[in-house]
Scaffold this active site. Structure first.
Site, PDB file in Angstrom:
ATOM      1  CB  SER A  48      -2.546   9.682  -1.284  1.00 20.01           C
ATOM      2  OG  SER A  48      -3.278   8.453  -2.205  1.00 20.01           O
ATOM      3  CE1 TYR A 103       1.792   7.059   0.129  1.00 18.32           C
ATOM      4  CE2 TYR A 103      -0.701   6.500  -0.730  1.00 18.32           C
ATOM      5  CZ  TYR A 103       0.429   7.313  -0.742  1.00 18.32           C
ATOM      6  OH  TYR A 103       0.664   8.205  -1.608  1.00 18.32           O
TER       7      TYR A 103
END
Length: 244
Positions: free
Chosen positions: A141, A154
């Site tokens: 990501s 995350y």
């Protein structure tokens, strides 16, 4: 050449599902995994077998659990053969303040998003080394590089994915095994359904491309990495419409 066999984690929906379909279209045999959405995974496998006529094995379980992963790779070897392509796509997010996050929630994000890479690579890599052939694609990501407020776990896990990718690529390059990552921006998947329509519109306006990415675009990039020259390794390729 022997047929390619791909193991894709987190394949029941979103980017993982799109990658499975794209690989099947290219004639790649598949082992697809998910932890909870077993019915969706089985429907995907049925679609792949009937539409593309390639073998597809389903494996339900937690790829952050080494015992499960060992058994899963044993099953794939018996039913399909040796895995030549590994796509580490399984991932979960957690939105909230770090001070409100429990250690259990932290550990779940790290186990799913990062420990799973260790487990899957541990069992995929040895036969790849013996055969001097293999491709590993990690789905990361943009937050792994820039970080996201209220998504510390995350972001940390995806930063770990990026470092893992670069380090393992150096380790495996002498064995002709490519290791790369795709750092996704905002992809239109269920993970981003938490946004309201107004929030989605505002977010899309921040992206130079003017829209969210589609899972099929990530899948096309993944297939291009499978077919890329072997000199392309250790890269974290950003797919974000020019956003970050």
């Amino acid at each position: 050449m022997k047929p390619e066999i791909a193991f894709i984690s987190g394949a029941s929906r979103g980017v993982g599902r799109a990658i499975a379909v794209e690989f099947a279209r290219a004639g790649i045999s598949l082992a697809v995994n998910c932890r909870q959405s077993v019915e969706e995974l089985e429907r995907l496998a049925q679609e792949i077998r009937s539409k593309f006529h390639v073998p597809c094995v389903t494996l339900a379980g937690d790829v952050g659990d080494e015992d499960f992963v060992k058994k899963a790779f044993d099953t794939v070897r018996r039913e399909l053969g040796v895995v030549t392509i590994l796509v580490n796509n399984a991932g979960v997010s957690h939105v909230g303040l770090l001070s409100d996050m429990s250690l259990t929630e932290w550990n779940q994000v790290i186990q799913t998003n990062l420990t799973s890479l260790f487990c899957c690579c541990k069992y995929a890599v040895p036969p790849m080394v013996r055969n001097q052939h293999g491709k590993i694609i990690n789905i990361s990501s943009v937050w792994g590089s820039s970080g996201a407020s209220c998504e510390v776990a995350y972001s940390a896990s995806k930063g770990g994915v990026n470092a893992f990718t670069r380090a393992l690529a150096k380790e495996l390059a002498p064995s002709r095994i490519m290791v790369n990552a795709i750092a996704c921006g905002v992809i239109d998947t269920q993970m981003n359904q938490c946004f309201s329509e107004d929030e989605r519109r505002q977010l899309a306006e921040e992206i130079p491309a003017g829209r969210f990415g589609m899972p099929e675009e990530a899948a096309a990039l993944a297939l291009s990495l499978v077919n890329a020259p072997s000199y392309l390794t250790g890269q974290v390729i950003t797919l974000d419409g020019g956003w970050q």
